[in-house]
Design a protein around this motif. Structure first.
Motif, PDB file in Angstrom:
ATOM      1  N   ALA A 165      24.927  -7.658   9.218  1.00  0.00           N
ATOM      2  CA  ALA A 165      25.415  -8.388   8.345  1.00  0.00           C
ATOM      3  C   ALA A 165      24.783  -9.710   8.166  1.00  0.00           C
ATOM      4  O   ALA A 165      25.098 -10.353   7.060  1.00  0.00           O
ATOM      5  CB  ALA A 165      27.104  -8.456   8.460  1.00  0.00           C
ATOM      6  N   ALA A 204      26.920  -3.563   5.879  1.00  0.00           N
ATOM      7  CA  ALA A 204      27.074  -4.767   6.199  1.00  0.00           C
ATOM      8  C   ALA A 204      28.432  -5.177   5.126  1.00  0.00           C
ATOM      9  O   ALA A 204      29.306  -6.157   5.459  1.00  0.00           O
ATOM     10  CB  ALA A 204      25.998  -5.686   5.352  1.00  0.00           C
ATOM     11  N   TRP A 207      31.331  -4.332   6.789  1.00  0.00           N
ATOM     12  CA  TRP A 207      31.803  -5.398   7.843  1.00  0.00           C
ATOM     13  C   TRP A 207      32.481  -6.821   7.517  1.00  0.00           C
ATOM     14  O   TRP A 207      33.444  -7.206   7.731  1.00  0.00           O
ATOM     15  CB  TRP A 207      30.570  -5.595   8.461  1.00  0.00           C
TER      16      TRP A 207
END
Length: 214
Positions: A165, A204, A207
């Protein structure tokens, strides 16, 4: 000679476009392949010129950088997008990250740093302006155990997802954790399966959204 990085400039102010074009044109590694003043023209120019990197203003007459990035990435997922803006609000930055942008920069950026960012995103890295990085990642912080309980990720997988991320490449992740590139690839493959995603951007995005809803 290596191919130049083809850059498309999207900004509704002609002075900004021409200034960027003039400056970027002095760098031997970069070729400005086109300009656009709105999202509609940006899509047309992207189809026509096939840029490697798009420098995208956040506020445009027919939309914003978030909608623009989503539209561009949906059609051209391999093209890198740099948001160049004056907006520093966390919500705006996070929205841009969720939309899949590769860099978020403020318009007071130094010329050399802009060049470095273009080269970095072209090579697959993600970049956040230093003035917004701390606030954004403070917003994204959460206990690893909470993430693990909601996604069934191991502690190591959570660490790797966190680094994905942040835009880190496999080599950087491997060096940080003291493991091999192959082991990182295996972990990432498992993460993709557990989260039911197919690429790093989707992982990402998961997340960031998960953290931002805590």
């Amino acid at each position: 000679m290596l191919d130049k990085i083809k850059v498309l400039i999207v900004d509704d102010h002609s002075v900004v476009r021409k200034g960027l074009k003039m400056f970027l044109g002095t760098n031997p590694s970069i070729e400005v392949c086109g300009e656009a003043e709105n999202l509609k023209d940006a899509i047309k120019m992207t189809t026509k010129t096939k840029p490697d990197v798009i420098i995208l203003d956040f506020k445009l007459p027919d939309g914003d950088g978030i909608n623009g990035s989503i539209a561009i990435k949906a059609r051209f997922p391999d093209i890198k997008i740099i948001i160049l803006t004056a907006y520093t609000q966390n919500e705006t930055v996070l929205g841009a990250i969720r939309a899949g942008v590769d860099a978020y920069l403020l318009k007071d950026i130094e010329s050399k740093e802009l060049i470095n960012t273009i080269i970095a995103v072209y090579k697959g890295k993600a970049v956040l302006d230093t003035s917004v990085t701390e606030d954004v990642f403070n917003t994204l912080k959460i206990e690893n155990t909470n993430i693990k309980s909601k996604s069934s990720l191991s502690l190591q997988e959570t660490k790797i997802l966190d680094m994905i991320a942040q835009g880190k490449v496999n080599k950087e992740i491997a060096e940080s954790l003291g493991i091999s590139d192959k082991t990182v690839r295996n972990y990432i493959s498992n993460i993709f399966k557990k989260l039911n995603v197919s690429n790093r951007t989707e992982a990402a995005t998961y997340w960031i959204r998960k953290i931002n809803t805590q």
